[in-house]
Motif scaffolding. Sequence first.
Motif, PDB file in Angstrom:
ATOM      1  N   PRO A  68       0.811  -1.093   0.078  1.00  0.00           N
ATOM      2  CA  PRO A  68       0.007  -0.066  -0.062  1.00  0.00           C
ATOM      3  C   PRO A  68       0.910   1.259  -0.057  1.00  0.00           C
ATOM      4  N   LYS A  69       2.101   0.998  -0.015  1.00  0.00           N
ATOM      5  CA  LYS A  69       3.047   2.212  -0.353  1.00  0.00           C
ATOM      6  C   LYS A  69       3.271   3.132   0.937  1.00  0.00           C
ATOM      7  N   VAL A  70       3.265   2.193   2.163  1.00  0.00           N
ATOM      8  CA  VAL A  70       3.541   2.578   3.393  1.00  0.00           C
ATOM      9  C   VAL A  70       4.888   2.337   4.037  1.00  0.00           C
ATOM     10  N   ASP A  71       5.572   3.476   4.226  1.00  0.00           N
ATOM     11  CA  ASP A  71       6.997   3.316   4.566  1.00  0.00           C
ATOM     12  C   ASP A  71       6.935   3.143   6.048  1.00  0.00           C
ATOM     13  N   VAL A  72       7.910   2.362   6.691  1.00  0.00           N
ATOM     14  CA  VAL A  72       8.125   2.101   8.139  1.00  0.00           C
ATOM     15  C   VAL A  72       9.533   2.077   8.280  1.00  0.00           C
ATOM     16  N   ARG A  73       9.814   2.687   9.578  1.00  0.00           N
ATOM     17  CA  ARG A  73      11.179   3.113   9.972  1.00  0.00           C
ATOM     18  C   ARG A  73      11.417   2.718  11.329  1.00  0.00           C
ATOM     19  N   GLY A  74      12.436   2.316  11.754  1.00  0.00           N
ATOM     20  CA  GLY A  74      12.877   2.050  13.258  1.00  0.00           C
ATOM     21  C   GLY A  74      14.094   2.671  13.584  1.00  0.00           C
ATOM     22  N   ALA A  75      14.272   2.737  14.926  1.00  0.00           N
ATOM     23  CA  ALA A  75      15.314   3.357  15.718  1.00  0.00           C
ATOM     24  C   ALA A  75      16.127   2.463  16.538  1.00  0.00           C
ATOM     25  N   ILE A  76      17.300   2.435  16.271  1.00  0.00           N
ATOM     26  CA  ILE A  76      18.047   1.778  16.950  1.00  0.00           C
ATOM     27  C   ILE A  76      19.203   2.750  17.864  1.00  0.00           C
ATOM     28  N   VAL A  77      18.938   2.683  19.000  1.00  0.00           N
ATOM     29  CA  VAL A  77      19.868   3.726  19.906  1.00  0.00           C
ATOM     30  C   VAL A  77      20.640   2.908  20.940  1.00  0.00           C
TER      31      VAL A  77
END
Length: 115
Positions: A68-77
Motif C-alpha cells: 500500500p506504499k506505506v513506509d516503516v522506519r525503526g530506530a536503534i539507539v
Amino acid sequence: MEPQWLTYGKRLQAIASSGLHFARDQFDRERYEEIASIANEMLANLGSVPIERIEGLISDFAKGYATPKVDVRGAIVEENKVLLVREKSDGLWALPGGFADVGLSAAQNIAKELY
C-alpha cells in the motif's frame, strides 16, 4: 482478523506482483506467474467467485512494489548512538526502513527492515 488462508493468498499475490515487476529473466517471470496463478486460484476458491473476478481486482498488478506504499522506519539507539543507513534512492542518511510488506503488522515490518 481475517482467515489465515486469505492472508496467505494475498501475500502470495503480492510476492508474485513484485517479482514480476522486478524479474530480469524469463525463468523468474514463469515462476512468479505460477505463484500468481496459485494465489488467484486460492482467493477465487475462498471467495467462491470466478477466477476472472480475482484477476481483475488489482489494476496495478506487476507495476511496482506490491504494497500500500506505506513506509516503516525503526530506530536503534545504543550508547547514545543512532543507527543510520544510506538510502539507495538518493544516497542520503535515514533511519533503517522501507515499504511495508502485505500481510505483516507494522511491528513485524519494522523488525524485518531492521534485521
